[in-house]
Enzyme design. Structure first.
Site, PDB file in Angstrom:
ATOM      1  N   ARG A  27       0.822  -1.219   0.000  1.00 29.91           N
ATOM      2  CA  ARG A  27       0.000   0.000   0.000  1.00 29.91           C
ATOM      3  C   ARG A  27       0.854   1.266   0.000  1.00 29.91           C
ATOM      4  O   ARG A  27       0.344   2.358  -0.194  1.00 29.91           O
ATOM      5  CB  ARG A  27      -0.917   0.006   1.216  1.00 29.91           C
ATOM      6  CG  ARG A  27      -1.969  -1.062   1.120  1.00 29.91           C
ATOM      7  CD  ARG A  27      -2.854  -1.070   2.330  1.00 29.91           C
ATOM      8  NE  ARG A  27      -3.679   0.124   2.428  1.00 29.91           N
ATOM      9  CZ  ARG A  27      -4.484   0.383   3.455  1.00 29.91           C
ATOM     10  NH1 ARG A  27      -4.544  -0.443   4.454  1.00 29.91           N
ATOM     11  NH2 ARG A  27      -5.207   1.478   3.471  1.00 29.91           N
ATOM     12  N   ARG A  30       3.048   3.748  -3.808  1.00 27.77           N
ATOM     13  CA  ARG A  30       3.110   5.135  -4.258  1.00 27.77           C
ATOM     14  C   ARG A  30       4.271   5.796  -3.512  1.00 27.77           C
ATOM     15  O   ARG A  30       4.452   5.592  -2.309  1.00 27.77           O
ATOM     16  CB  ARG A  30       1.789   5.848  -3.961  1.00 27.77           C
ATOM     17  CG  ARG A  30       1.359   5.748  -2.514  1.00 27.77           C
ATOM     18  CD  ARG A  30      -0.111   6.142  -2.353  1.00 27.77           C
ATOM     19  NE  ARG A  30      -0.506   6.305  -0.958  1.00 27.77           N
ATOM     20  CZ  ARG A  30      -0.704   5.305  -0.108  1.00 27.77           C
ATOM     21  NH1 ARG A  30      -0.534   4.057  -0.482  1.00 27.77           N
ATOM     22  NH2 ARG A  30      -1.070   5.545   1.117  1.00 27.77           N
ATOM     23  N   HIS A 114       8.890  26.013  31.356  1.00 24.94           N
ATOM     24  CA  HIS A 114       7.615  25.702  30.725  1.00 24.94           C
ATOM     25  C   HIS A 114       7.762  25.414  29.226  1.00 24.94           C
ATOM     26  O   HIS A 114       6.985  24.668  28.635  1.00 24.94           O
ATOM     27  CB  HIS A 114       6.669  26.903  30.929  1.00 24.94           C
ATOM     28  CG  HIS A 114       5.283  26.691  30.452  1.00 24.94           C
ATOM     29  ND1 HIS A 114       4.362  25.948  31.160  1.00 24.94           N
ATOM     30  CD2 HIS A 114       4.639  27.112  29.332  1.00 24.94           C
ATOM     31  CE1 HIS A 114       3.212  25.933  30.499  1.00 24.94           C
ATOM     32  NE2 HIS A 114       3.347  26.622  29.383  1.00 24.94           N
ATOM     33  N   GLN A 167       4.435  10.938  34.396  1.00 26.50           N
ATOM     34  CA  GLN A 167       3.686  10.452  35.547  1.00 26.50           C
ATOM     35  C   GLN A 167       4.252   9.135  36.037  1.00 26.50           C
ATOM     36  O   GLN A 167       4.977   8.444  35.321  1.00 26.50           O
ATOM     37  CB  GLN A 167       2.222  10.241  35.162  1.00 26.50           C
ATOM     38  CG  GLN A 167       1.503  11.500  34.713  1.00 26.50           C
ATOM     39  CD  GLN A 167      -0.005  11.287  34.677  1.00 26.50           C
ATOM     40  OE1 GLN A 167      -0.591  10.711  35.595  1.00 26.50           O
ATOM     41  NE2 GLN A 167      -0.648  11.735  33.614  1.00 26.50           N
ATOM     42  N   HIS A 298      13.198  -1.952  29.504  1.00 26.74           N
ATOM     43  CA  HIS A 298      13.060  -1.338  28.181  1.00 26.74           C
ATOM     44  C   HIS A 298      11.998  -0.256  28.217  1.00 26.74           C
ATOM     45  O   HIS A 298      11.113  -0.265  29.084  1.00 26.74           O
ATOM     46  CB  HIS A 298      12.682  -2.392  27.123  1.00 26.74           C
ATOM     47  CG  HIS A 298      11.415  -3.116  27.431  1.00 26.74           C
ATOM     48  ND1 HIS A 298      11.369  -4.171  28.314  1.00 26.74           N
ATOM     49  CD2 HIS A 298      10.141  -2.934  27.005  1.00 26.74           C
ATOM     50  CE1 HIS A 298      10.124  -4.618  28.399  1.00 26.74           C
ATOM     51  NE2 HIS A 298       9.346  -3.871  27.619  1.00 26.74           N
ATOM     52  N   GLN A 325      -2.565  -3.235  12.185  1.00 24.77           N
ATOM     53  CA  GLN A 325      -2.114  -3.282  10.792  1.00 24.77           C
ATOM     54  C   GLN A 325      -1.285  -2.049  10.518  1.00 24.77           C
ATOM     55  O   GLN A 325      -1.516  -0.982  11.087  1.00 24.77           O
ATOM     56  CB  GLN A 325      -3.348  -3.322   9.873  1.00 24.77           C
ATOM     57  CG  GLN A 325      -3.060  -3.429   8.382  1.00 24.77           C
ATOM     58  CD  GLN A 325      -2.906  -2.069   7.702  1.00 24.77           C
ATOM     59  OE1 GLN A 325      -3.304  -1.052   8.232  1.00 24.77           O
ATOM     60  NE2 GLN A 325      -2.285  -2.071   6.527  1.00 24.77           N
TER      61      GLN A 325
HETATM   62  P1  H2U Z   1      -1.397  14.535  31.619  1.00 26.42           P
HETATM   63  O1  H2U Z   1      -0.991  15.788  30.954  1.00 26.42           O
HETATM   64  O2  H2U Z   1      -0.723  13.315  31.071  1.00 26.42           O
HETATM   65  O3  H2U Z   1      -2.904  14.426  31.723  1.00 26.42           O
HETATM   66  O4  H2U Z   1      -0.872  14.635  33.138  1.00 26.42           O
HETATM   67  C1  H2U Z   1      -1.122  15.704  33.961  1.00 26.42           C
HETATM   68  C2  H2U Z   1      -1.556  15.177  35.302  1.00 26.42           C
HETATM   69  O5  H2U Z   1      -1.412  16.231  36.242  1.00 26.42           O
HETATM   70  C3  H2U Z   1      -3.013  14.761  35.304  1.00 26.42           C
HETATM   71  O6  H2U Z   1      -3.063  13.407  35.680  1.00 26.42           O
HETATM   72  C4  H2U Z   1      -2.455  16.180  37.160  1.00 26.42           C
HETATM   73  C5  H2U Z   1      -3.640  15.656  36.367  1.00 26.42           C
HETATM   74  O7  H2U Z   1      -4.499  14.924  37.200  1.00 26.42           O
HETATM   75  N1  H2U Z   1      -2.627  17.503  37.731  1.00 26.42           N
HETATM   76  C6  H2U Z   1      -2.537  17.687  39.087  1.00 26.42           C
HETATM   77  O8  H2U Z   1      -2.332  16.720  39.815  1.00 26.42           O
HETATM   78  N2  H2U Z   1      -2.662  18.935  39.621  1.00 26.42           N
HETATM   79  C7  H2U Z   1      -2.903  20.051  38.863  1.00 26.42           C
HETATM   80  O9  H2U Z   1      -2.998  21.140  39.411  1.00 26.42           O
HETATM   81  C8  H2U Z   1      -3.057  19.933  37.402  1.00 26.42           C
HETATM   82  C9  H2U Z   1      -2.878  18.588  36.801  1.00 26.42           C
HETATM   83 ZN    ZN Z   2       4.585  25.561  33.145  1.00 32.29          ZN
END
Ligand code: H2U
Ligand code: ZN
Length: 348
Positions: A27, A30, A114, A167, A298, A325
Protein backbone atom coordinates in the site's frame (compact mmCIF):
# COMPACT_ATOMS: atom_id res chain seq x y z
CA UNK A 1 6.19 -15.96 -6.93
CA UNK A 2 8.80 -15.32 -4.29
CA UNK A 3 7.87 -13.66 -0.98
CA UNK A 4 9.46 -10.23 -0.57
CA UNK A 5 8.78 -8.60 2.81
CA UNK A 6 8.97 -5.06 1.38
CA UNK A 7 6.32 -5.89 -1.26
CA UNK A 8 4.00 -8.58 0.02
CA UNK A 9 1.41 -8.64 2.80
CA UNK A 10 2.54 -10.58 5.83
CA UNK A 11 2.10 -10.81 9.61
CA UNK A 12 4.80 -10.31 12.19
CA UNK A 13 4.84 -11.78 15.69
CA UNK A 14 5.55 -9.82 18.87
CA UNK A 15 7.37 -12.23 21.21
CA UNK A 16 6.89 -9.88 24.17
CA UNK A 17 3.09 -9.91 24.01
CA UNK A 18 2.17 -12.82 21.76
CA UNK A 19 0.29 -10.42 19.46
CA UNK A 20 0.54 -10.33 15.68
CA UNK A 21 0.57 -7.32 13.40
CA UNK A 22 -0.55 -7.31 9.77
CA UNK A 23 1.94 -5.55 7.47
CA UNK A 24 0.68 -4.30 4.08
CA UNK A 25 3.77 -2.75 2.43
CA UNK A 26 2.25 -2.86 -1.08
CA UNK A 27 0.00 0.00 0.00
CA UNK A 28 3.02 2.31 0.24
CA UNK A 29 4.12 1.60 -3.36
CA UNK A 30 3.11 5.13 -4.26
CA UNK A 31 6.28 7.12 -3.55
CA UNK A 32 6.44 8.96 -0.27
CA UNK A 33 5.60 12.52 -1.19
CA UNK A 34 3.31 13.25 1.69
CA UNK A 35 3.49 16.94 2.35
CA UNK A 36 5.07 17.96 5.57
CA UNK A 37 2.43 20.30 6.88
CA UNK A 38 3.72 22.72 9.42
CA UNK A 39 1.65 23.62 12.41
CA UNK A 40 1.61 27.19 13.67
CA UNK A 41 4.66 27.78 15.88
CA UNK A 42 4.78 26.19 19.29
CA UNK A 43 6.19 29.24 21.04
CA UNK A 44 5.75 29.14 24.76
CA UNK A 45 7.17 31.39 27.47
CA UNK A 46 9.84 29.98 29.83
CA UNK A 47 7.40 30.68 32.66
CA UNK A 48 3.60 30.77 32.42
CA UNK A 49 1.83 32.32 35.40
CA UNK A 50 -1.31 30.29 34.60
CA UNK A 51 0.43 26.89 34.36
CA UNK A 52 -0.38 24.41 37.13
CA UNK A 53 3.08 22.88 36.86
CA UNK A 54 5.38 25.92 36.73
CA UNK A 55 7.52 26.66 39.82
CA UNK A 56 5.85 28.77 42.50
CA UNK A 57 2.35 28.45 40.98
CA UNK A 58 -0.83 27.22 42.62
CA UNK A 59 -2.18 23.89 41.33
CA UNK A 60 -5.79 23.00 40.57
CA UNK A 61 -6.07 21.22 43.93
CA UNK A 62 -4.97 24.34 45.82
CA UNK A 63 -1.41 23.24 46.73
CA UNK A 64 1.47 25.51 45.71
CA UNK A 65 4.54 24.24 43.81
CA UNK A 66 7.93 25.03 45.35
CA UNK A 67 10.44 27.08 43.39
CA UNK A 68 12.01 23.90 42.04
CA UNK A 69 15.21 24.07 40.00
CA UNK A 70 15.60 20.65 38.36
CA UNK A 71 12.81 18.10 38.50
CA UNK A 72 9.83 18.11 40.87
CA UNK A 73 7.55 15.25 41.91
CA UNK A 74 4.15 15.60 43.59
CA UNK A 75 1.18 13.33 44.29
CA UNK A 76 -1.43 13.73 41.56
CA UNK A 77 -4.24 15.92 42.83
CA UNK A 78 -6.66 13.73 40.86
CA UNK A 79 -5.02 10.34 41.40
CA UNK A 80 -6.48 7.26 39.66
CA UNK A 81 -5.25 5.01 42.46
CA UNK A 82 -5.59 5.61 46.19
CA UNK A 83 -3.31 4.34 48.94
CA UNK A 84 -5.97 4.00 51.61
CA UNK A 85 -8.92 2.27 50.04
CA UNK A 86 -10.35 -1.10 51.17
CA UNK A 87 -8.87 -4.32 49.74
CA UNK A 88 -10.12 -7.84 49.16
CA UNK A 89 -11.68 -9.87 46.34
CA UNK A 90 -15.14 -8.99 45.10
CA UNK A 91 -17.30 -11.55 43.37
CA UNK A 92 -20.44 -10.07 41.93
CA UNK A 93 -21.42 -13.06 39.80
CA UNK A 94 -19.41 -15.89 38.19
CA UNK A 95 -18.96 -13.83 35.04
CA UNK A 96 -18.58 -10.54 36.86
CA UNK A 97 -15.38 -10.36 38.82
CA UNK A 98 -13.73 -7.44 40.51
CA UNK A 99 -10.85 -6.96 42.87
CA UNK A 100 -10.16 -3.99 45.09
CA UNK A 101 -6.82 -2.24 44.47
CA UNK A 102 -4.57 0.26 46.17
CA UNK A 103 -1.90 2.47 44.71
CA UNK A 104 -0.77 5.99 44.17
CA UNK A 105 -0.16 8.34 41.30
CA UNK A 106 2.44 11.08 41.00
CA UNK A 107 3.37 13.77 38.51
CA UNK A 108 7.02 14.44 37.56
CA UNK A 109 7.81 17.91 36.23
CA UNK A 110 10.88 17.32 34.08
CA UNK A 111 12.11 20.91 34.15
CA UNK A 112 11.12 24.24 35.72
CA UNK A 113 11.13 25.63 32.17
CA UNK A 114 7.61 25.70 30.73
CA UNK A 115 8.92 25.97 27.15
CA UNK A 116 11.21 22.93 27.10
CA UNK A 117 10.61 19.32 26.14
CA UNK A 118 13.05 16.42 26.53
CA UNK A 119 14.67 16.87 23.07
CA UNK A 120 15.34 20.52 23.90
CA UNK A 121 16.77 19.81 27.36
CA UNK A 122 20.50 19.34 27.94
CA UNK A 123 21.88 15.85 28.57
CA UNK A 124 22.72 16.70 32.24
CA UNK A 125 19.13 17.91 32.76
CA UNK A 126 17.72 14.76 31.15
CA UNK A 127 20.02 12.80 33.45
CA UNK A 128 18.17 14.34 36.44
CA UNK A 129 14.95 12.97 34.98
CA UNK A 130 16.56 9.51 34.60
CA UNK A 131 17.62 9.61 38.26
CA UNK A 132 14.12 10.65 39.37
CA UNK A 133 12.54 7.83 37.33
CA UNK A 134 14.89 5.36 39.08
CA UNK A 135 14.26 6.85 42.57
CA UNK A 136 10.53 6.58 42.09
CA UNK A 137 10.79 2.90 41.20
CA UNK A 138 12.97 2.25 44.27
CA UNK A 139 10.68 4.14 46.62
CA UNK A 140 7.30 2.98 45.35
CA UNK A 141 8.57 -0.46 44.37
CA UNK A 142 9.26 -1.20 48.04
CA UNK A 143 5.50 -1.38 48.60
CA UNK A 144 3.84 -1.85 45.26
CA UNK A 145 3.81 -4.74 42.80
CA UNK A 146 4.12 -2.51 39.76
CA UNK A 147 5.45 1.01 39.23
CA UNK A 148 4.53 2.41 35.84
CA UNK A 149 6.69 5.37 34.80
CA UNK A 150 5.35 7.08 31.69
CA UNK A 151 5.01 10.25 29.70
CA UNK A 152 2.05 11.41 27.65
CA UNK A 153 3.31 14.11 25.35
CA UNK A 154 1.25 16.44 23.22
CA UNK A 155 -2.40 17.31 22.80
CA UNK A 156 -2.78 14.48 20.28
CA UNK A 157 -2.15 12.07 23.17
CA UNK A 158 -4.48 13.85 25.53
CA UNK A 159 -1.78 15.53 27.61
CA UNK A 160 -3.52 18.18 29.67
CA UNK A 161 -0.62 20.60 29.96
CA UNK A 162 2.34 21.48 27.69
CA UNK A 163 4.71 21.92 30.63
CA UNK A 164 7.19 19.02 30.25
CA UNK A 165 6.04 16.31 32.63
CA UNK A 166 5.53 12.62 33.08
CA UNK A 167 3.69 10.45 35.55
CA UNK A 168 4.19 7.46 37.84
CA UNK A 169 1.36 5.17 38.80
CA UNK A 170 2.12 2.49 41.40
CA UNK A 171 -0.31 -0.33 42.08
CA UNK A 172 -0.87 -3.35 44.29
CA UNK A 173 -1.46 -5.43 41.15
CA UNK A 174 0.54 -6.31 38.05
CA UNK A 175 -1.37 -4.69 35.15
CA UNK A 176 -2.43 -6.64 32.07
CA UNK A 177 0.35 -5.68 29.63
CA UNK A 178 3.34 -6.05 31.97
CA UNK A 179 1.82 -9.31 33.22
CA UNK A 180 1.90 -10.65 29.66
CA UNK A 181 5.50 -9.48 29.15
CA UNK A 182 6.41 -11.07 32.47
CA UNK A 183 4.96 -14.40 31.43
CA UNK A 184 6.59 -14.38 27.99
CA UNK A 185 10.04 -13.33 29.19
CA UNK A 186 9.97 -16.04 31.87
CA UNK A 187 8.94 -18.67 29.33
CA UNK A 188 11.73 -17.59 26.96
CA UNK A 189 14.29 -17.67 29.76
CA UNK A 190 13.15 -21.13 30.81
CA UNK A 191 13.61 -22.37 27.23
CA UNK A 192 16.83 -20.54 26.26
CA UNK A 193 18.58 -19.54 29.50
CA UNK A 194 18.93 -15.95 28.23
CA UNK A 195 16.77 -12.82 28.55
CA UNK A 196 14.55 -12.49 25.47
CA UNK A 197 15.29 -8.81 24.95
CA UNK A 198 19.04 -9.24 25.30
CA UNK A 199 18.96 -11.82 22.49
CA UNK A 200 16.69 -9.46 20.55
CA UNK A 201 18.89 -6.37 20.83
CA UNK A 202 21.93 -8.38 19.74
CA UNK A 203 20.04 -9.56 16.69
CA UNK A 204 19.01 -5.97 15.87
CA UNK A 205 22.56 -4.67 16.29
CA UNK A 206 23.66 -7.29 13.75
CA UNK A 207 20.82 -6.62 11.32
CA UNK A 208 21.10 -2.80 11.61
CA UNK A 209 18.10 -2.04 9.41
CA UNK A 210 15.72 -1.16 12.24
CA UNK A 211 18.19 0.88 14.30
CA UNK A 212 17.47 4.59 14.82
CA UNK A 213 20.40 5.58 17.06
CA UNK A 214 22.95 3.67 19.12
CA UNK A 215 25.48 4.51 21.81
CA UNK A 216 27.79 2.38 23.95
CA UNK A 217 24.98 1.38 26.34
CA UNK A 218 21.70 1.70 24.44
CA UNK A 219 19.96 1.05 21.16
CA UNK A 220 16.92 3.02 19.94
CA UNK A 221 15.08 1.03 17.27
CA UNK A 222 11.79 0.40 15.54
CA UNK A 223 10.86 -3.08 16.72
CA UNK A 224 10.35 -5.77 14.07
CA UNK A 225 6.74 -6.12 15.29
CA UNK A 226 5.93 -2.38 15.63
CA UNK A 227 2.27 -1.49 15.23
CA UNK A 228 2.37 2.33 15.35
CA UNK A 229 4.06 3.81 12.25
CA UNK A 230 7.04 5.28 14.13
CA UNK A 231 6.91 3.12 17.22
CA UNK A 232 10.27 2.77 18.94
CA UNK A 233 11.95 0.92 21.79
CA UNK A 234 14.93 1.81 23.95
CA UNK A 235 16.93 -1.26 24.83
CA UNK A 236 20.01 -1.51 27.08
CA UNK A 237 22.91 -3.42 25.54
CA UNK A 238 23.79 -5.07 28.85
CA UNK A 239 21.47 -7.05 31.08
CA UNK A 240 19.59 -4.81 33.55
CA UNK A 241 16.21 -5.71 35.05
CA UNK A 242 14.96 -2.36 36.43
CA UNK A 243 15.56 1.40 36.24
CA UNK A 244 17.27 1.58 39.68
CA UNK A 245 19.77 -1.08 38.52
CA UNK A 246 21.21 1.23 35.83
CA UNK A 247 24.81 2.20 36.59
CA UNK A 248 26.38 5.60 35.94
CA UNK A 249 27.40 4.81 32.37
CA UNK A 250 23.95 3.44 31.53
CA UNK A 251 22.24 6.51 33.04
CA UNK A 252 24.40 8.94 31.10
CA UNK A 253 23.91 6.81 28.00
CA UNK A 254 20.15 6.86 28.57
CA UNK A 255 20.07 10.67 28.77
CA UNK A 256 21.97 10.72 25.47
CA UNK A 257 19.74 8.23 23.66
CA UNK A 258 16.51 9.89 24.92
CA UNK A 259 17.70 13.21 23.55
CA UNK A 260 18.75 11.76 20.21
CA UNK A 261 15.58 9.72 19.68
CA UNK A 262 13.17 12.52 20.62
CA UNK A 263 15.12 15.05 18.55
CA UNK A 264 14.80 12.78 15.51
CA UNK A 265 11.09 12.40 16.24
CA UNK A 266 10.65 16.20 16.35
CA UNK A 267 12.64 16.69 13.15
CA UNK A 268 10.67 14.08 11.20
CA UNK A 269 7.62 16.31 10.73
CA UNK A 270 9.08 19.51 12.18
CA UNK A 271 6.71 19.41 15.09
CA UNK A 272 6.92 18.68 18.79
CA UNK A 273 6.31 14.96 18.25
CA UNK A 274 3.47 13.56 20.36
CA UNK A 275 3.75 10.12 21.94
CA UNK A 276 3.02 7.99 24.94
CA UNK A 277 6.14 6.37 26.29
CA UNK A 278 6.85 4.32 29.37
CA UNK A 279 9.18 1.93 31.13
CA UNK A 280 8.81 -1.78 31.68
CA UNK A 281 11.10 -3.61 34.07
CA UNK A 282 10.94 -6.55 36.43
CA UNK A 283 7.92 -6.33 38.76
CA UNK A 284 8.55 -4.96 42.23
CA UNK A 285 7.04 -5.31 45.67
CA UNK A 286 8.66 -8.62 46.47
CA UNK A 287 12.24 -7.57 45.77
CA UNK A 288 13.84 -10.39 47.71
CA UNK A 289 11.88 -13.23 46.14
CA UNK A 290 11.66 -12.09 42.54
CA UNK A 291 13.74 -13.90 39.89
CA UNK A 292 14.76 -10.93 37.75
CA UNK A 293 17.04 -12.84 35.36
CA UNK A 294 14.45 -13.16 32.56
CA UNK A 295 13.62 -9.45 32.62
CA UNK A 296 15.32 -6.81 30.55
CA UNK A 297 14.43 -3.17 31.22
CA UNK A 298 13.06 -1.34 28.18
CA UNK A 299 11.03 1.69 27.11
CA UNK A 300 8.21 1.70 24.56
CA UNK A 301 7.43 4.81 22.53
CA UNK A 302 4.01 4.92 20.85
CA UNK A 303 3.67 8.02 18.64
CA UNK A 304 0.35 8.47 16.80
CA UNK A 305 1.57 10.42 13.76
CA UNK A 306 1.60 8.83 10.31
CA UNK A 307 2.36 11.25 7.51
CA UNK A 308 2.74 14.76 8.88
CA UNK A 309 2.29 16.86 11.98
CA UNK A 310 -1.46 16.73 11.40
CA UNK A 311 -2.09 13.32 9.83
CA UNK A 312 -2.29 10.62 12.45
CA UNK A 313 -2.89 6.93 12.40
CA UNK A 314 -6.09 5.62 13.98
CA UNK A 315 -6.23 2.12 15.38
CA UNK A 316 -9.81 1.52 14.26
CA UNK A 317 -11.94 -0.81 12.16
CA UNK A 318 -10.02 -3.99 11.40
CA UNK A 319 -7.58 -3.09 14.15
CA UNK A 320 -10.23 -2.92 16.87
CA UNK A 321 -11.84 -6.12 15.65
CA UNK A 322 -9.07 -8.17 14.04
CA UNK A 323 -5.50 -7.14 14.71
CA UNK A 324 -3.17 -4.16 14.34
CA UNK A 325 -2.11 -3.28 10.79
CA UNK A 326 0.53 -1.06 9.26
CA UNK A 327 1.51 0.06 5.74
CA UNK A 328 5.01 1.54 6.02
CA UNK A 329 7.34 -1.25 7.16
CA UNK A 330 9.32 -0.95 10.39
CA UNK A 331 12.49 -0.91 8.24
CA UNK A 332 11.20 2.06 6.21
CA UNK A 333 10.18 3.90 9.39
CA UNK A 334 13.63 3.33 10.91
CA UNK A 335 15.33 4.56 7.74
CA UNK A 336 13.27 7.76 7.83
CA UNK A 337 14.24 8.37 11.44
CA UNK A 338 17.90 7.56 10.73
CA UNK A 339 17.89 10.21 7.96
CA UNK A 340 16.96 12.95 10.43
CA UNK A 341 19.50 15.36 11.78
CA UNK A 342 20.52 15.40 15.43
CA UNK A 343 20.25 19.14 15.41
CA UNK A 344 16.76 20.22 16.48
CA UNK A 345 14.78 22.07 13.80
CA UNK A 346 13.91 24.80 16.27
CA UNK A 347 17.55 25.41 17.01
CA UNK A 348 18.21 25.98 13.31
P1 H2U B 1 -1.40 14.54 31.62
O1 H2U B 1 -0.99 15.79 30.95
O2 H2U B 1 -0.72 13.32 31.07
O3 H2U B 1 -2.90 14.43 31.72
O4 H2U B 1 -0.87 14.63 33.14
C1 H2U B 1 -1.12 15.70 33.96
C2 H2U B 1 -1.56 15.18 35.30
O5 H2U B 1 -1.41 16.23 36.24
C3 H2U B 1 -3.01 14.76 35.30
O6 H2U B 1 -3.06 13.41 35.68
C4 H2U B 1 -2.45 16.18 37.16
C5 H2U B 1 -3.64 15.66 36.37
O7 H2U B 1 -4.50 14.92 37.20
N1 H2U B 1 -2.63 17.50 37.73
C6 H2U B 1 -2.54 17.69 39.09
O8 H2U B 1 -2.33 16.72 39.82
N2 H2U B 1 -2.66 18.93 39.62
C7 H2U B 1 -2.90 20.05 38.86
O9 H2U B 1 -3.00 21.14 39.41
C8 H2U B 1 -3.06 19.93 37.40
C9 H2U B 1 -2.88 18.59 36.80
ZN1 ZN C 1 4.58 25.56 33.15
Amino acid sequence: MQFIPTDHPHRRFNPLTGDWVLVSPHRTKRPWQGQVERLPGDDRPAYDPKCYLCPGNERAGGARNPNYQETFVFTNDFAALLADSPTGPQQVAPLMQAEAVVGTSRVICFSPRHDLTLPLMSRPDIRYVVDVWAEQVTELGANYRWVQVFENKGEAMGASNPHPHGQVWASSFLPTLPAREDERQRAYYAAHGRPLLLDYVEEELRAQERLIAVNGEWAALVPYWATWPFEAMLLPRRHVPRLPDLDEAQRDGLADIVKRLTMRFDNLFETSFPYSMGWHGAPTGDLAGEDTRPWQLHAHYYPPLLRSATVRKFMVGYEMLGEAQRDITPEQAAARLREQSERHYREG
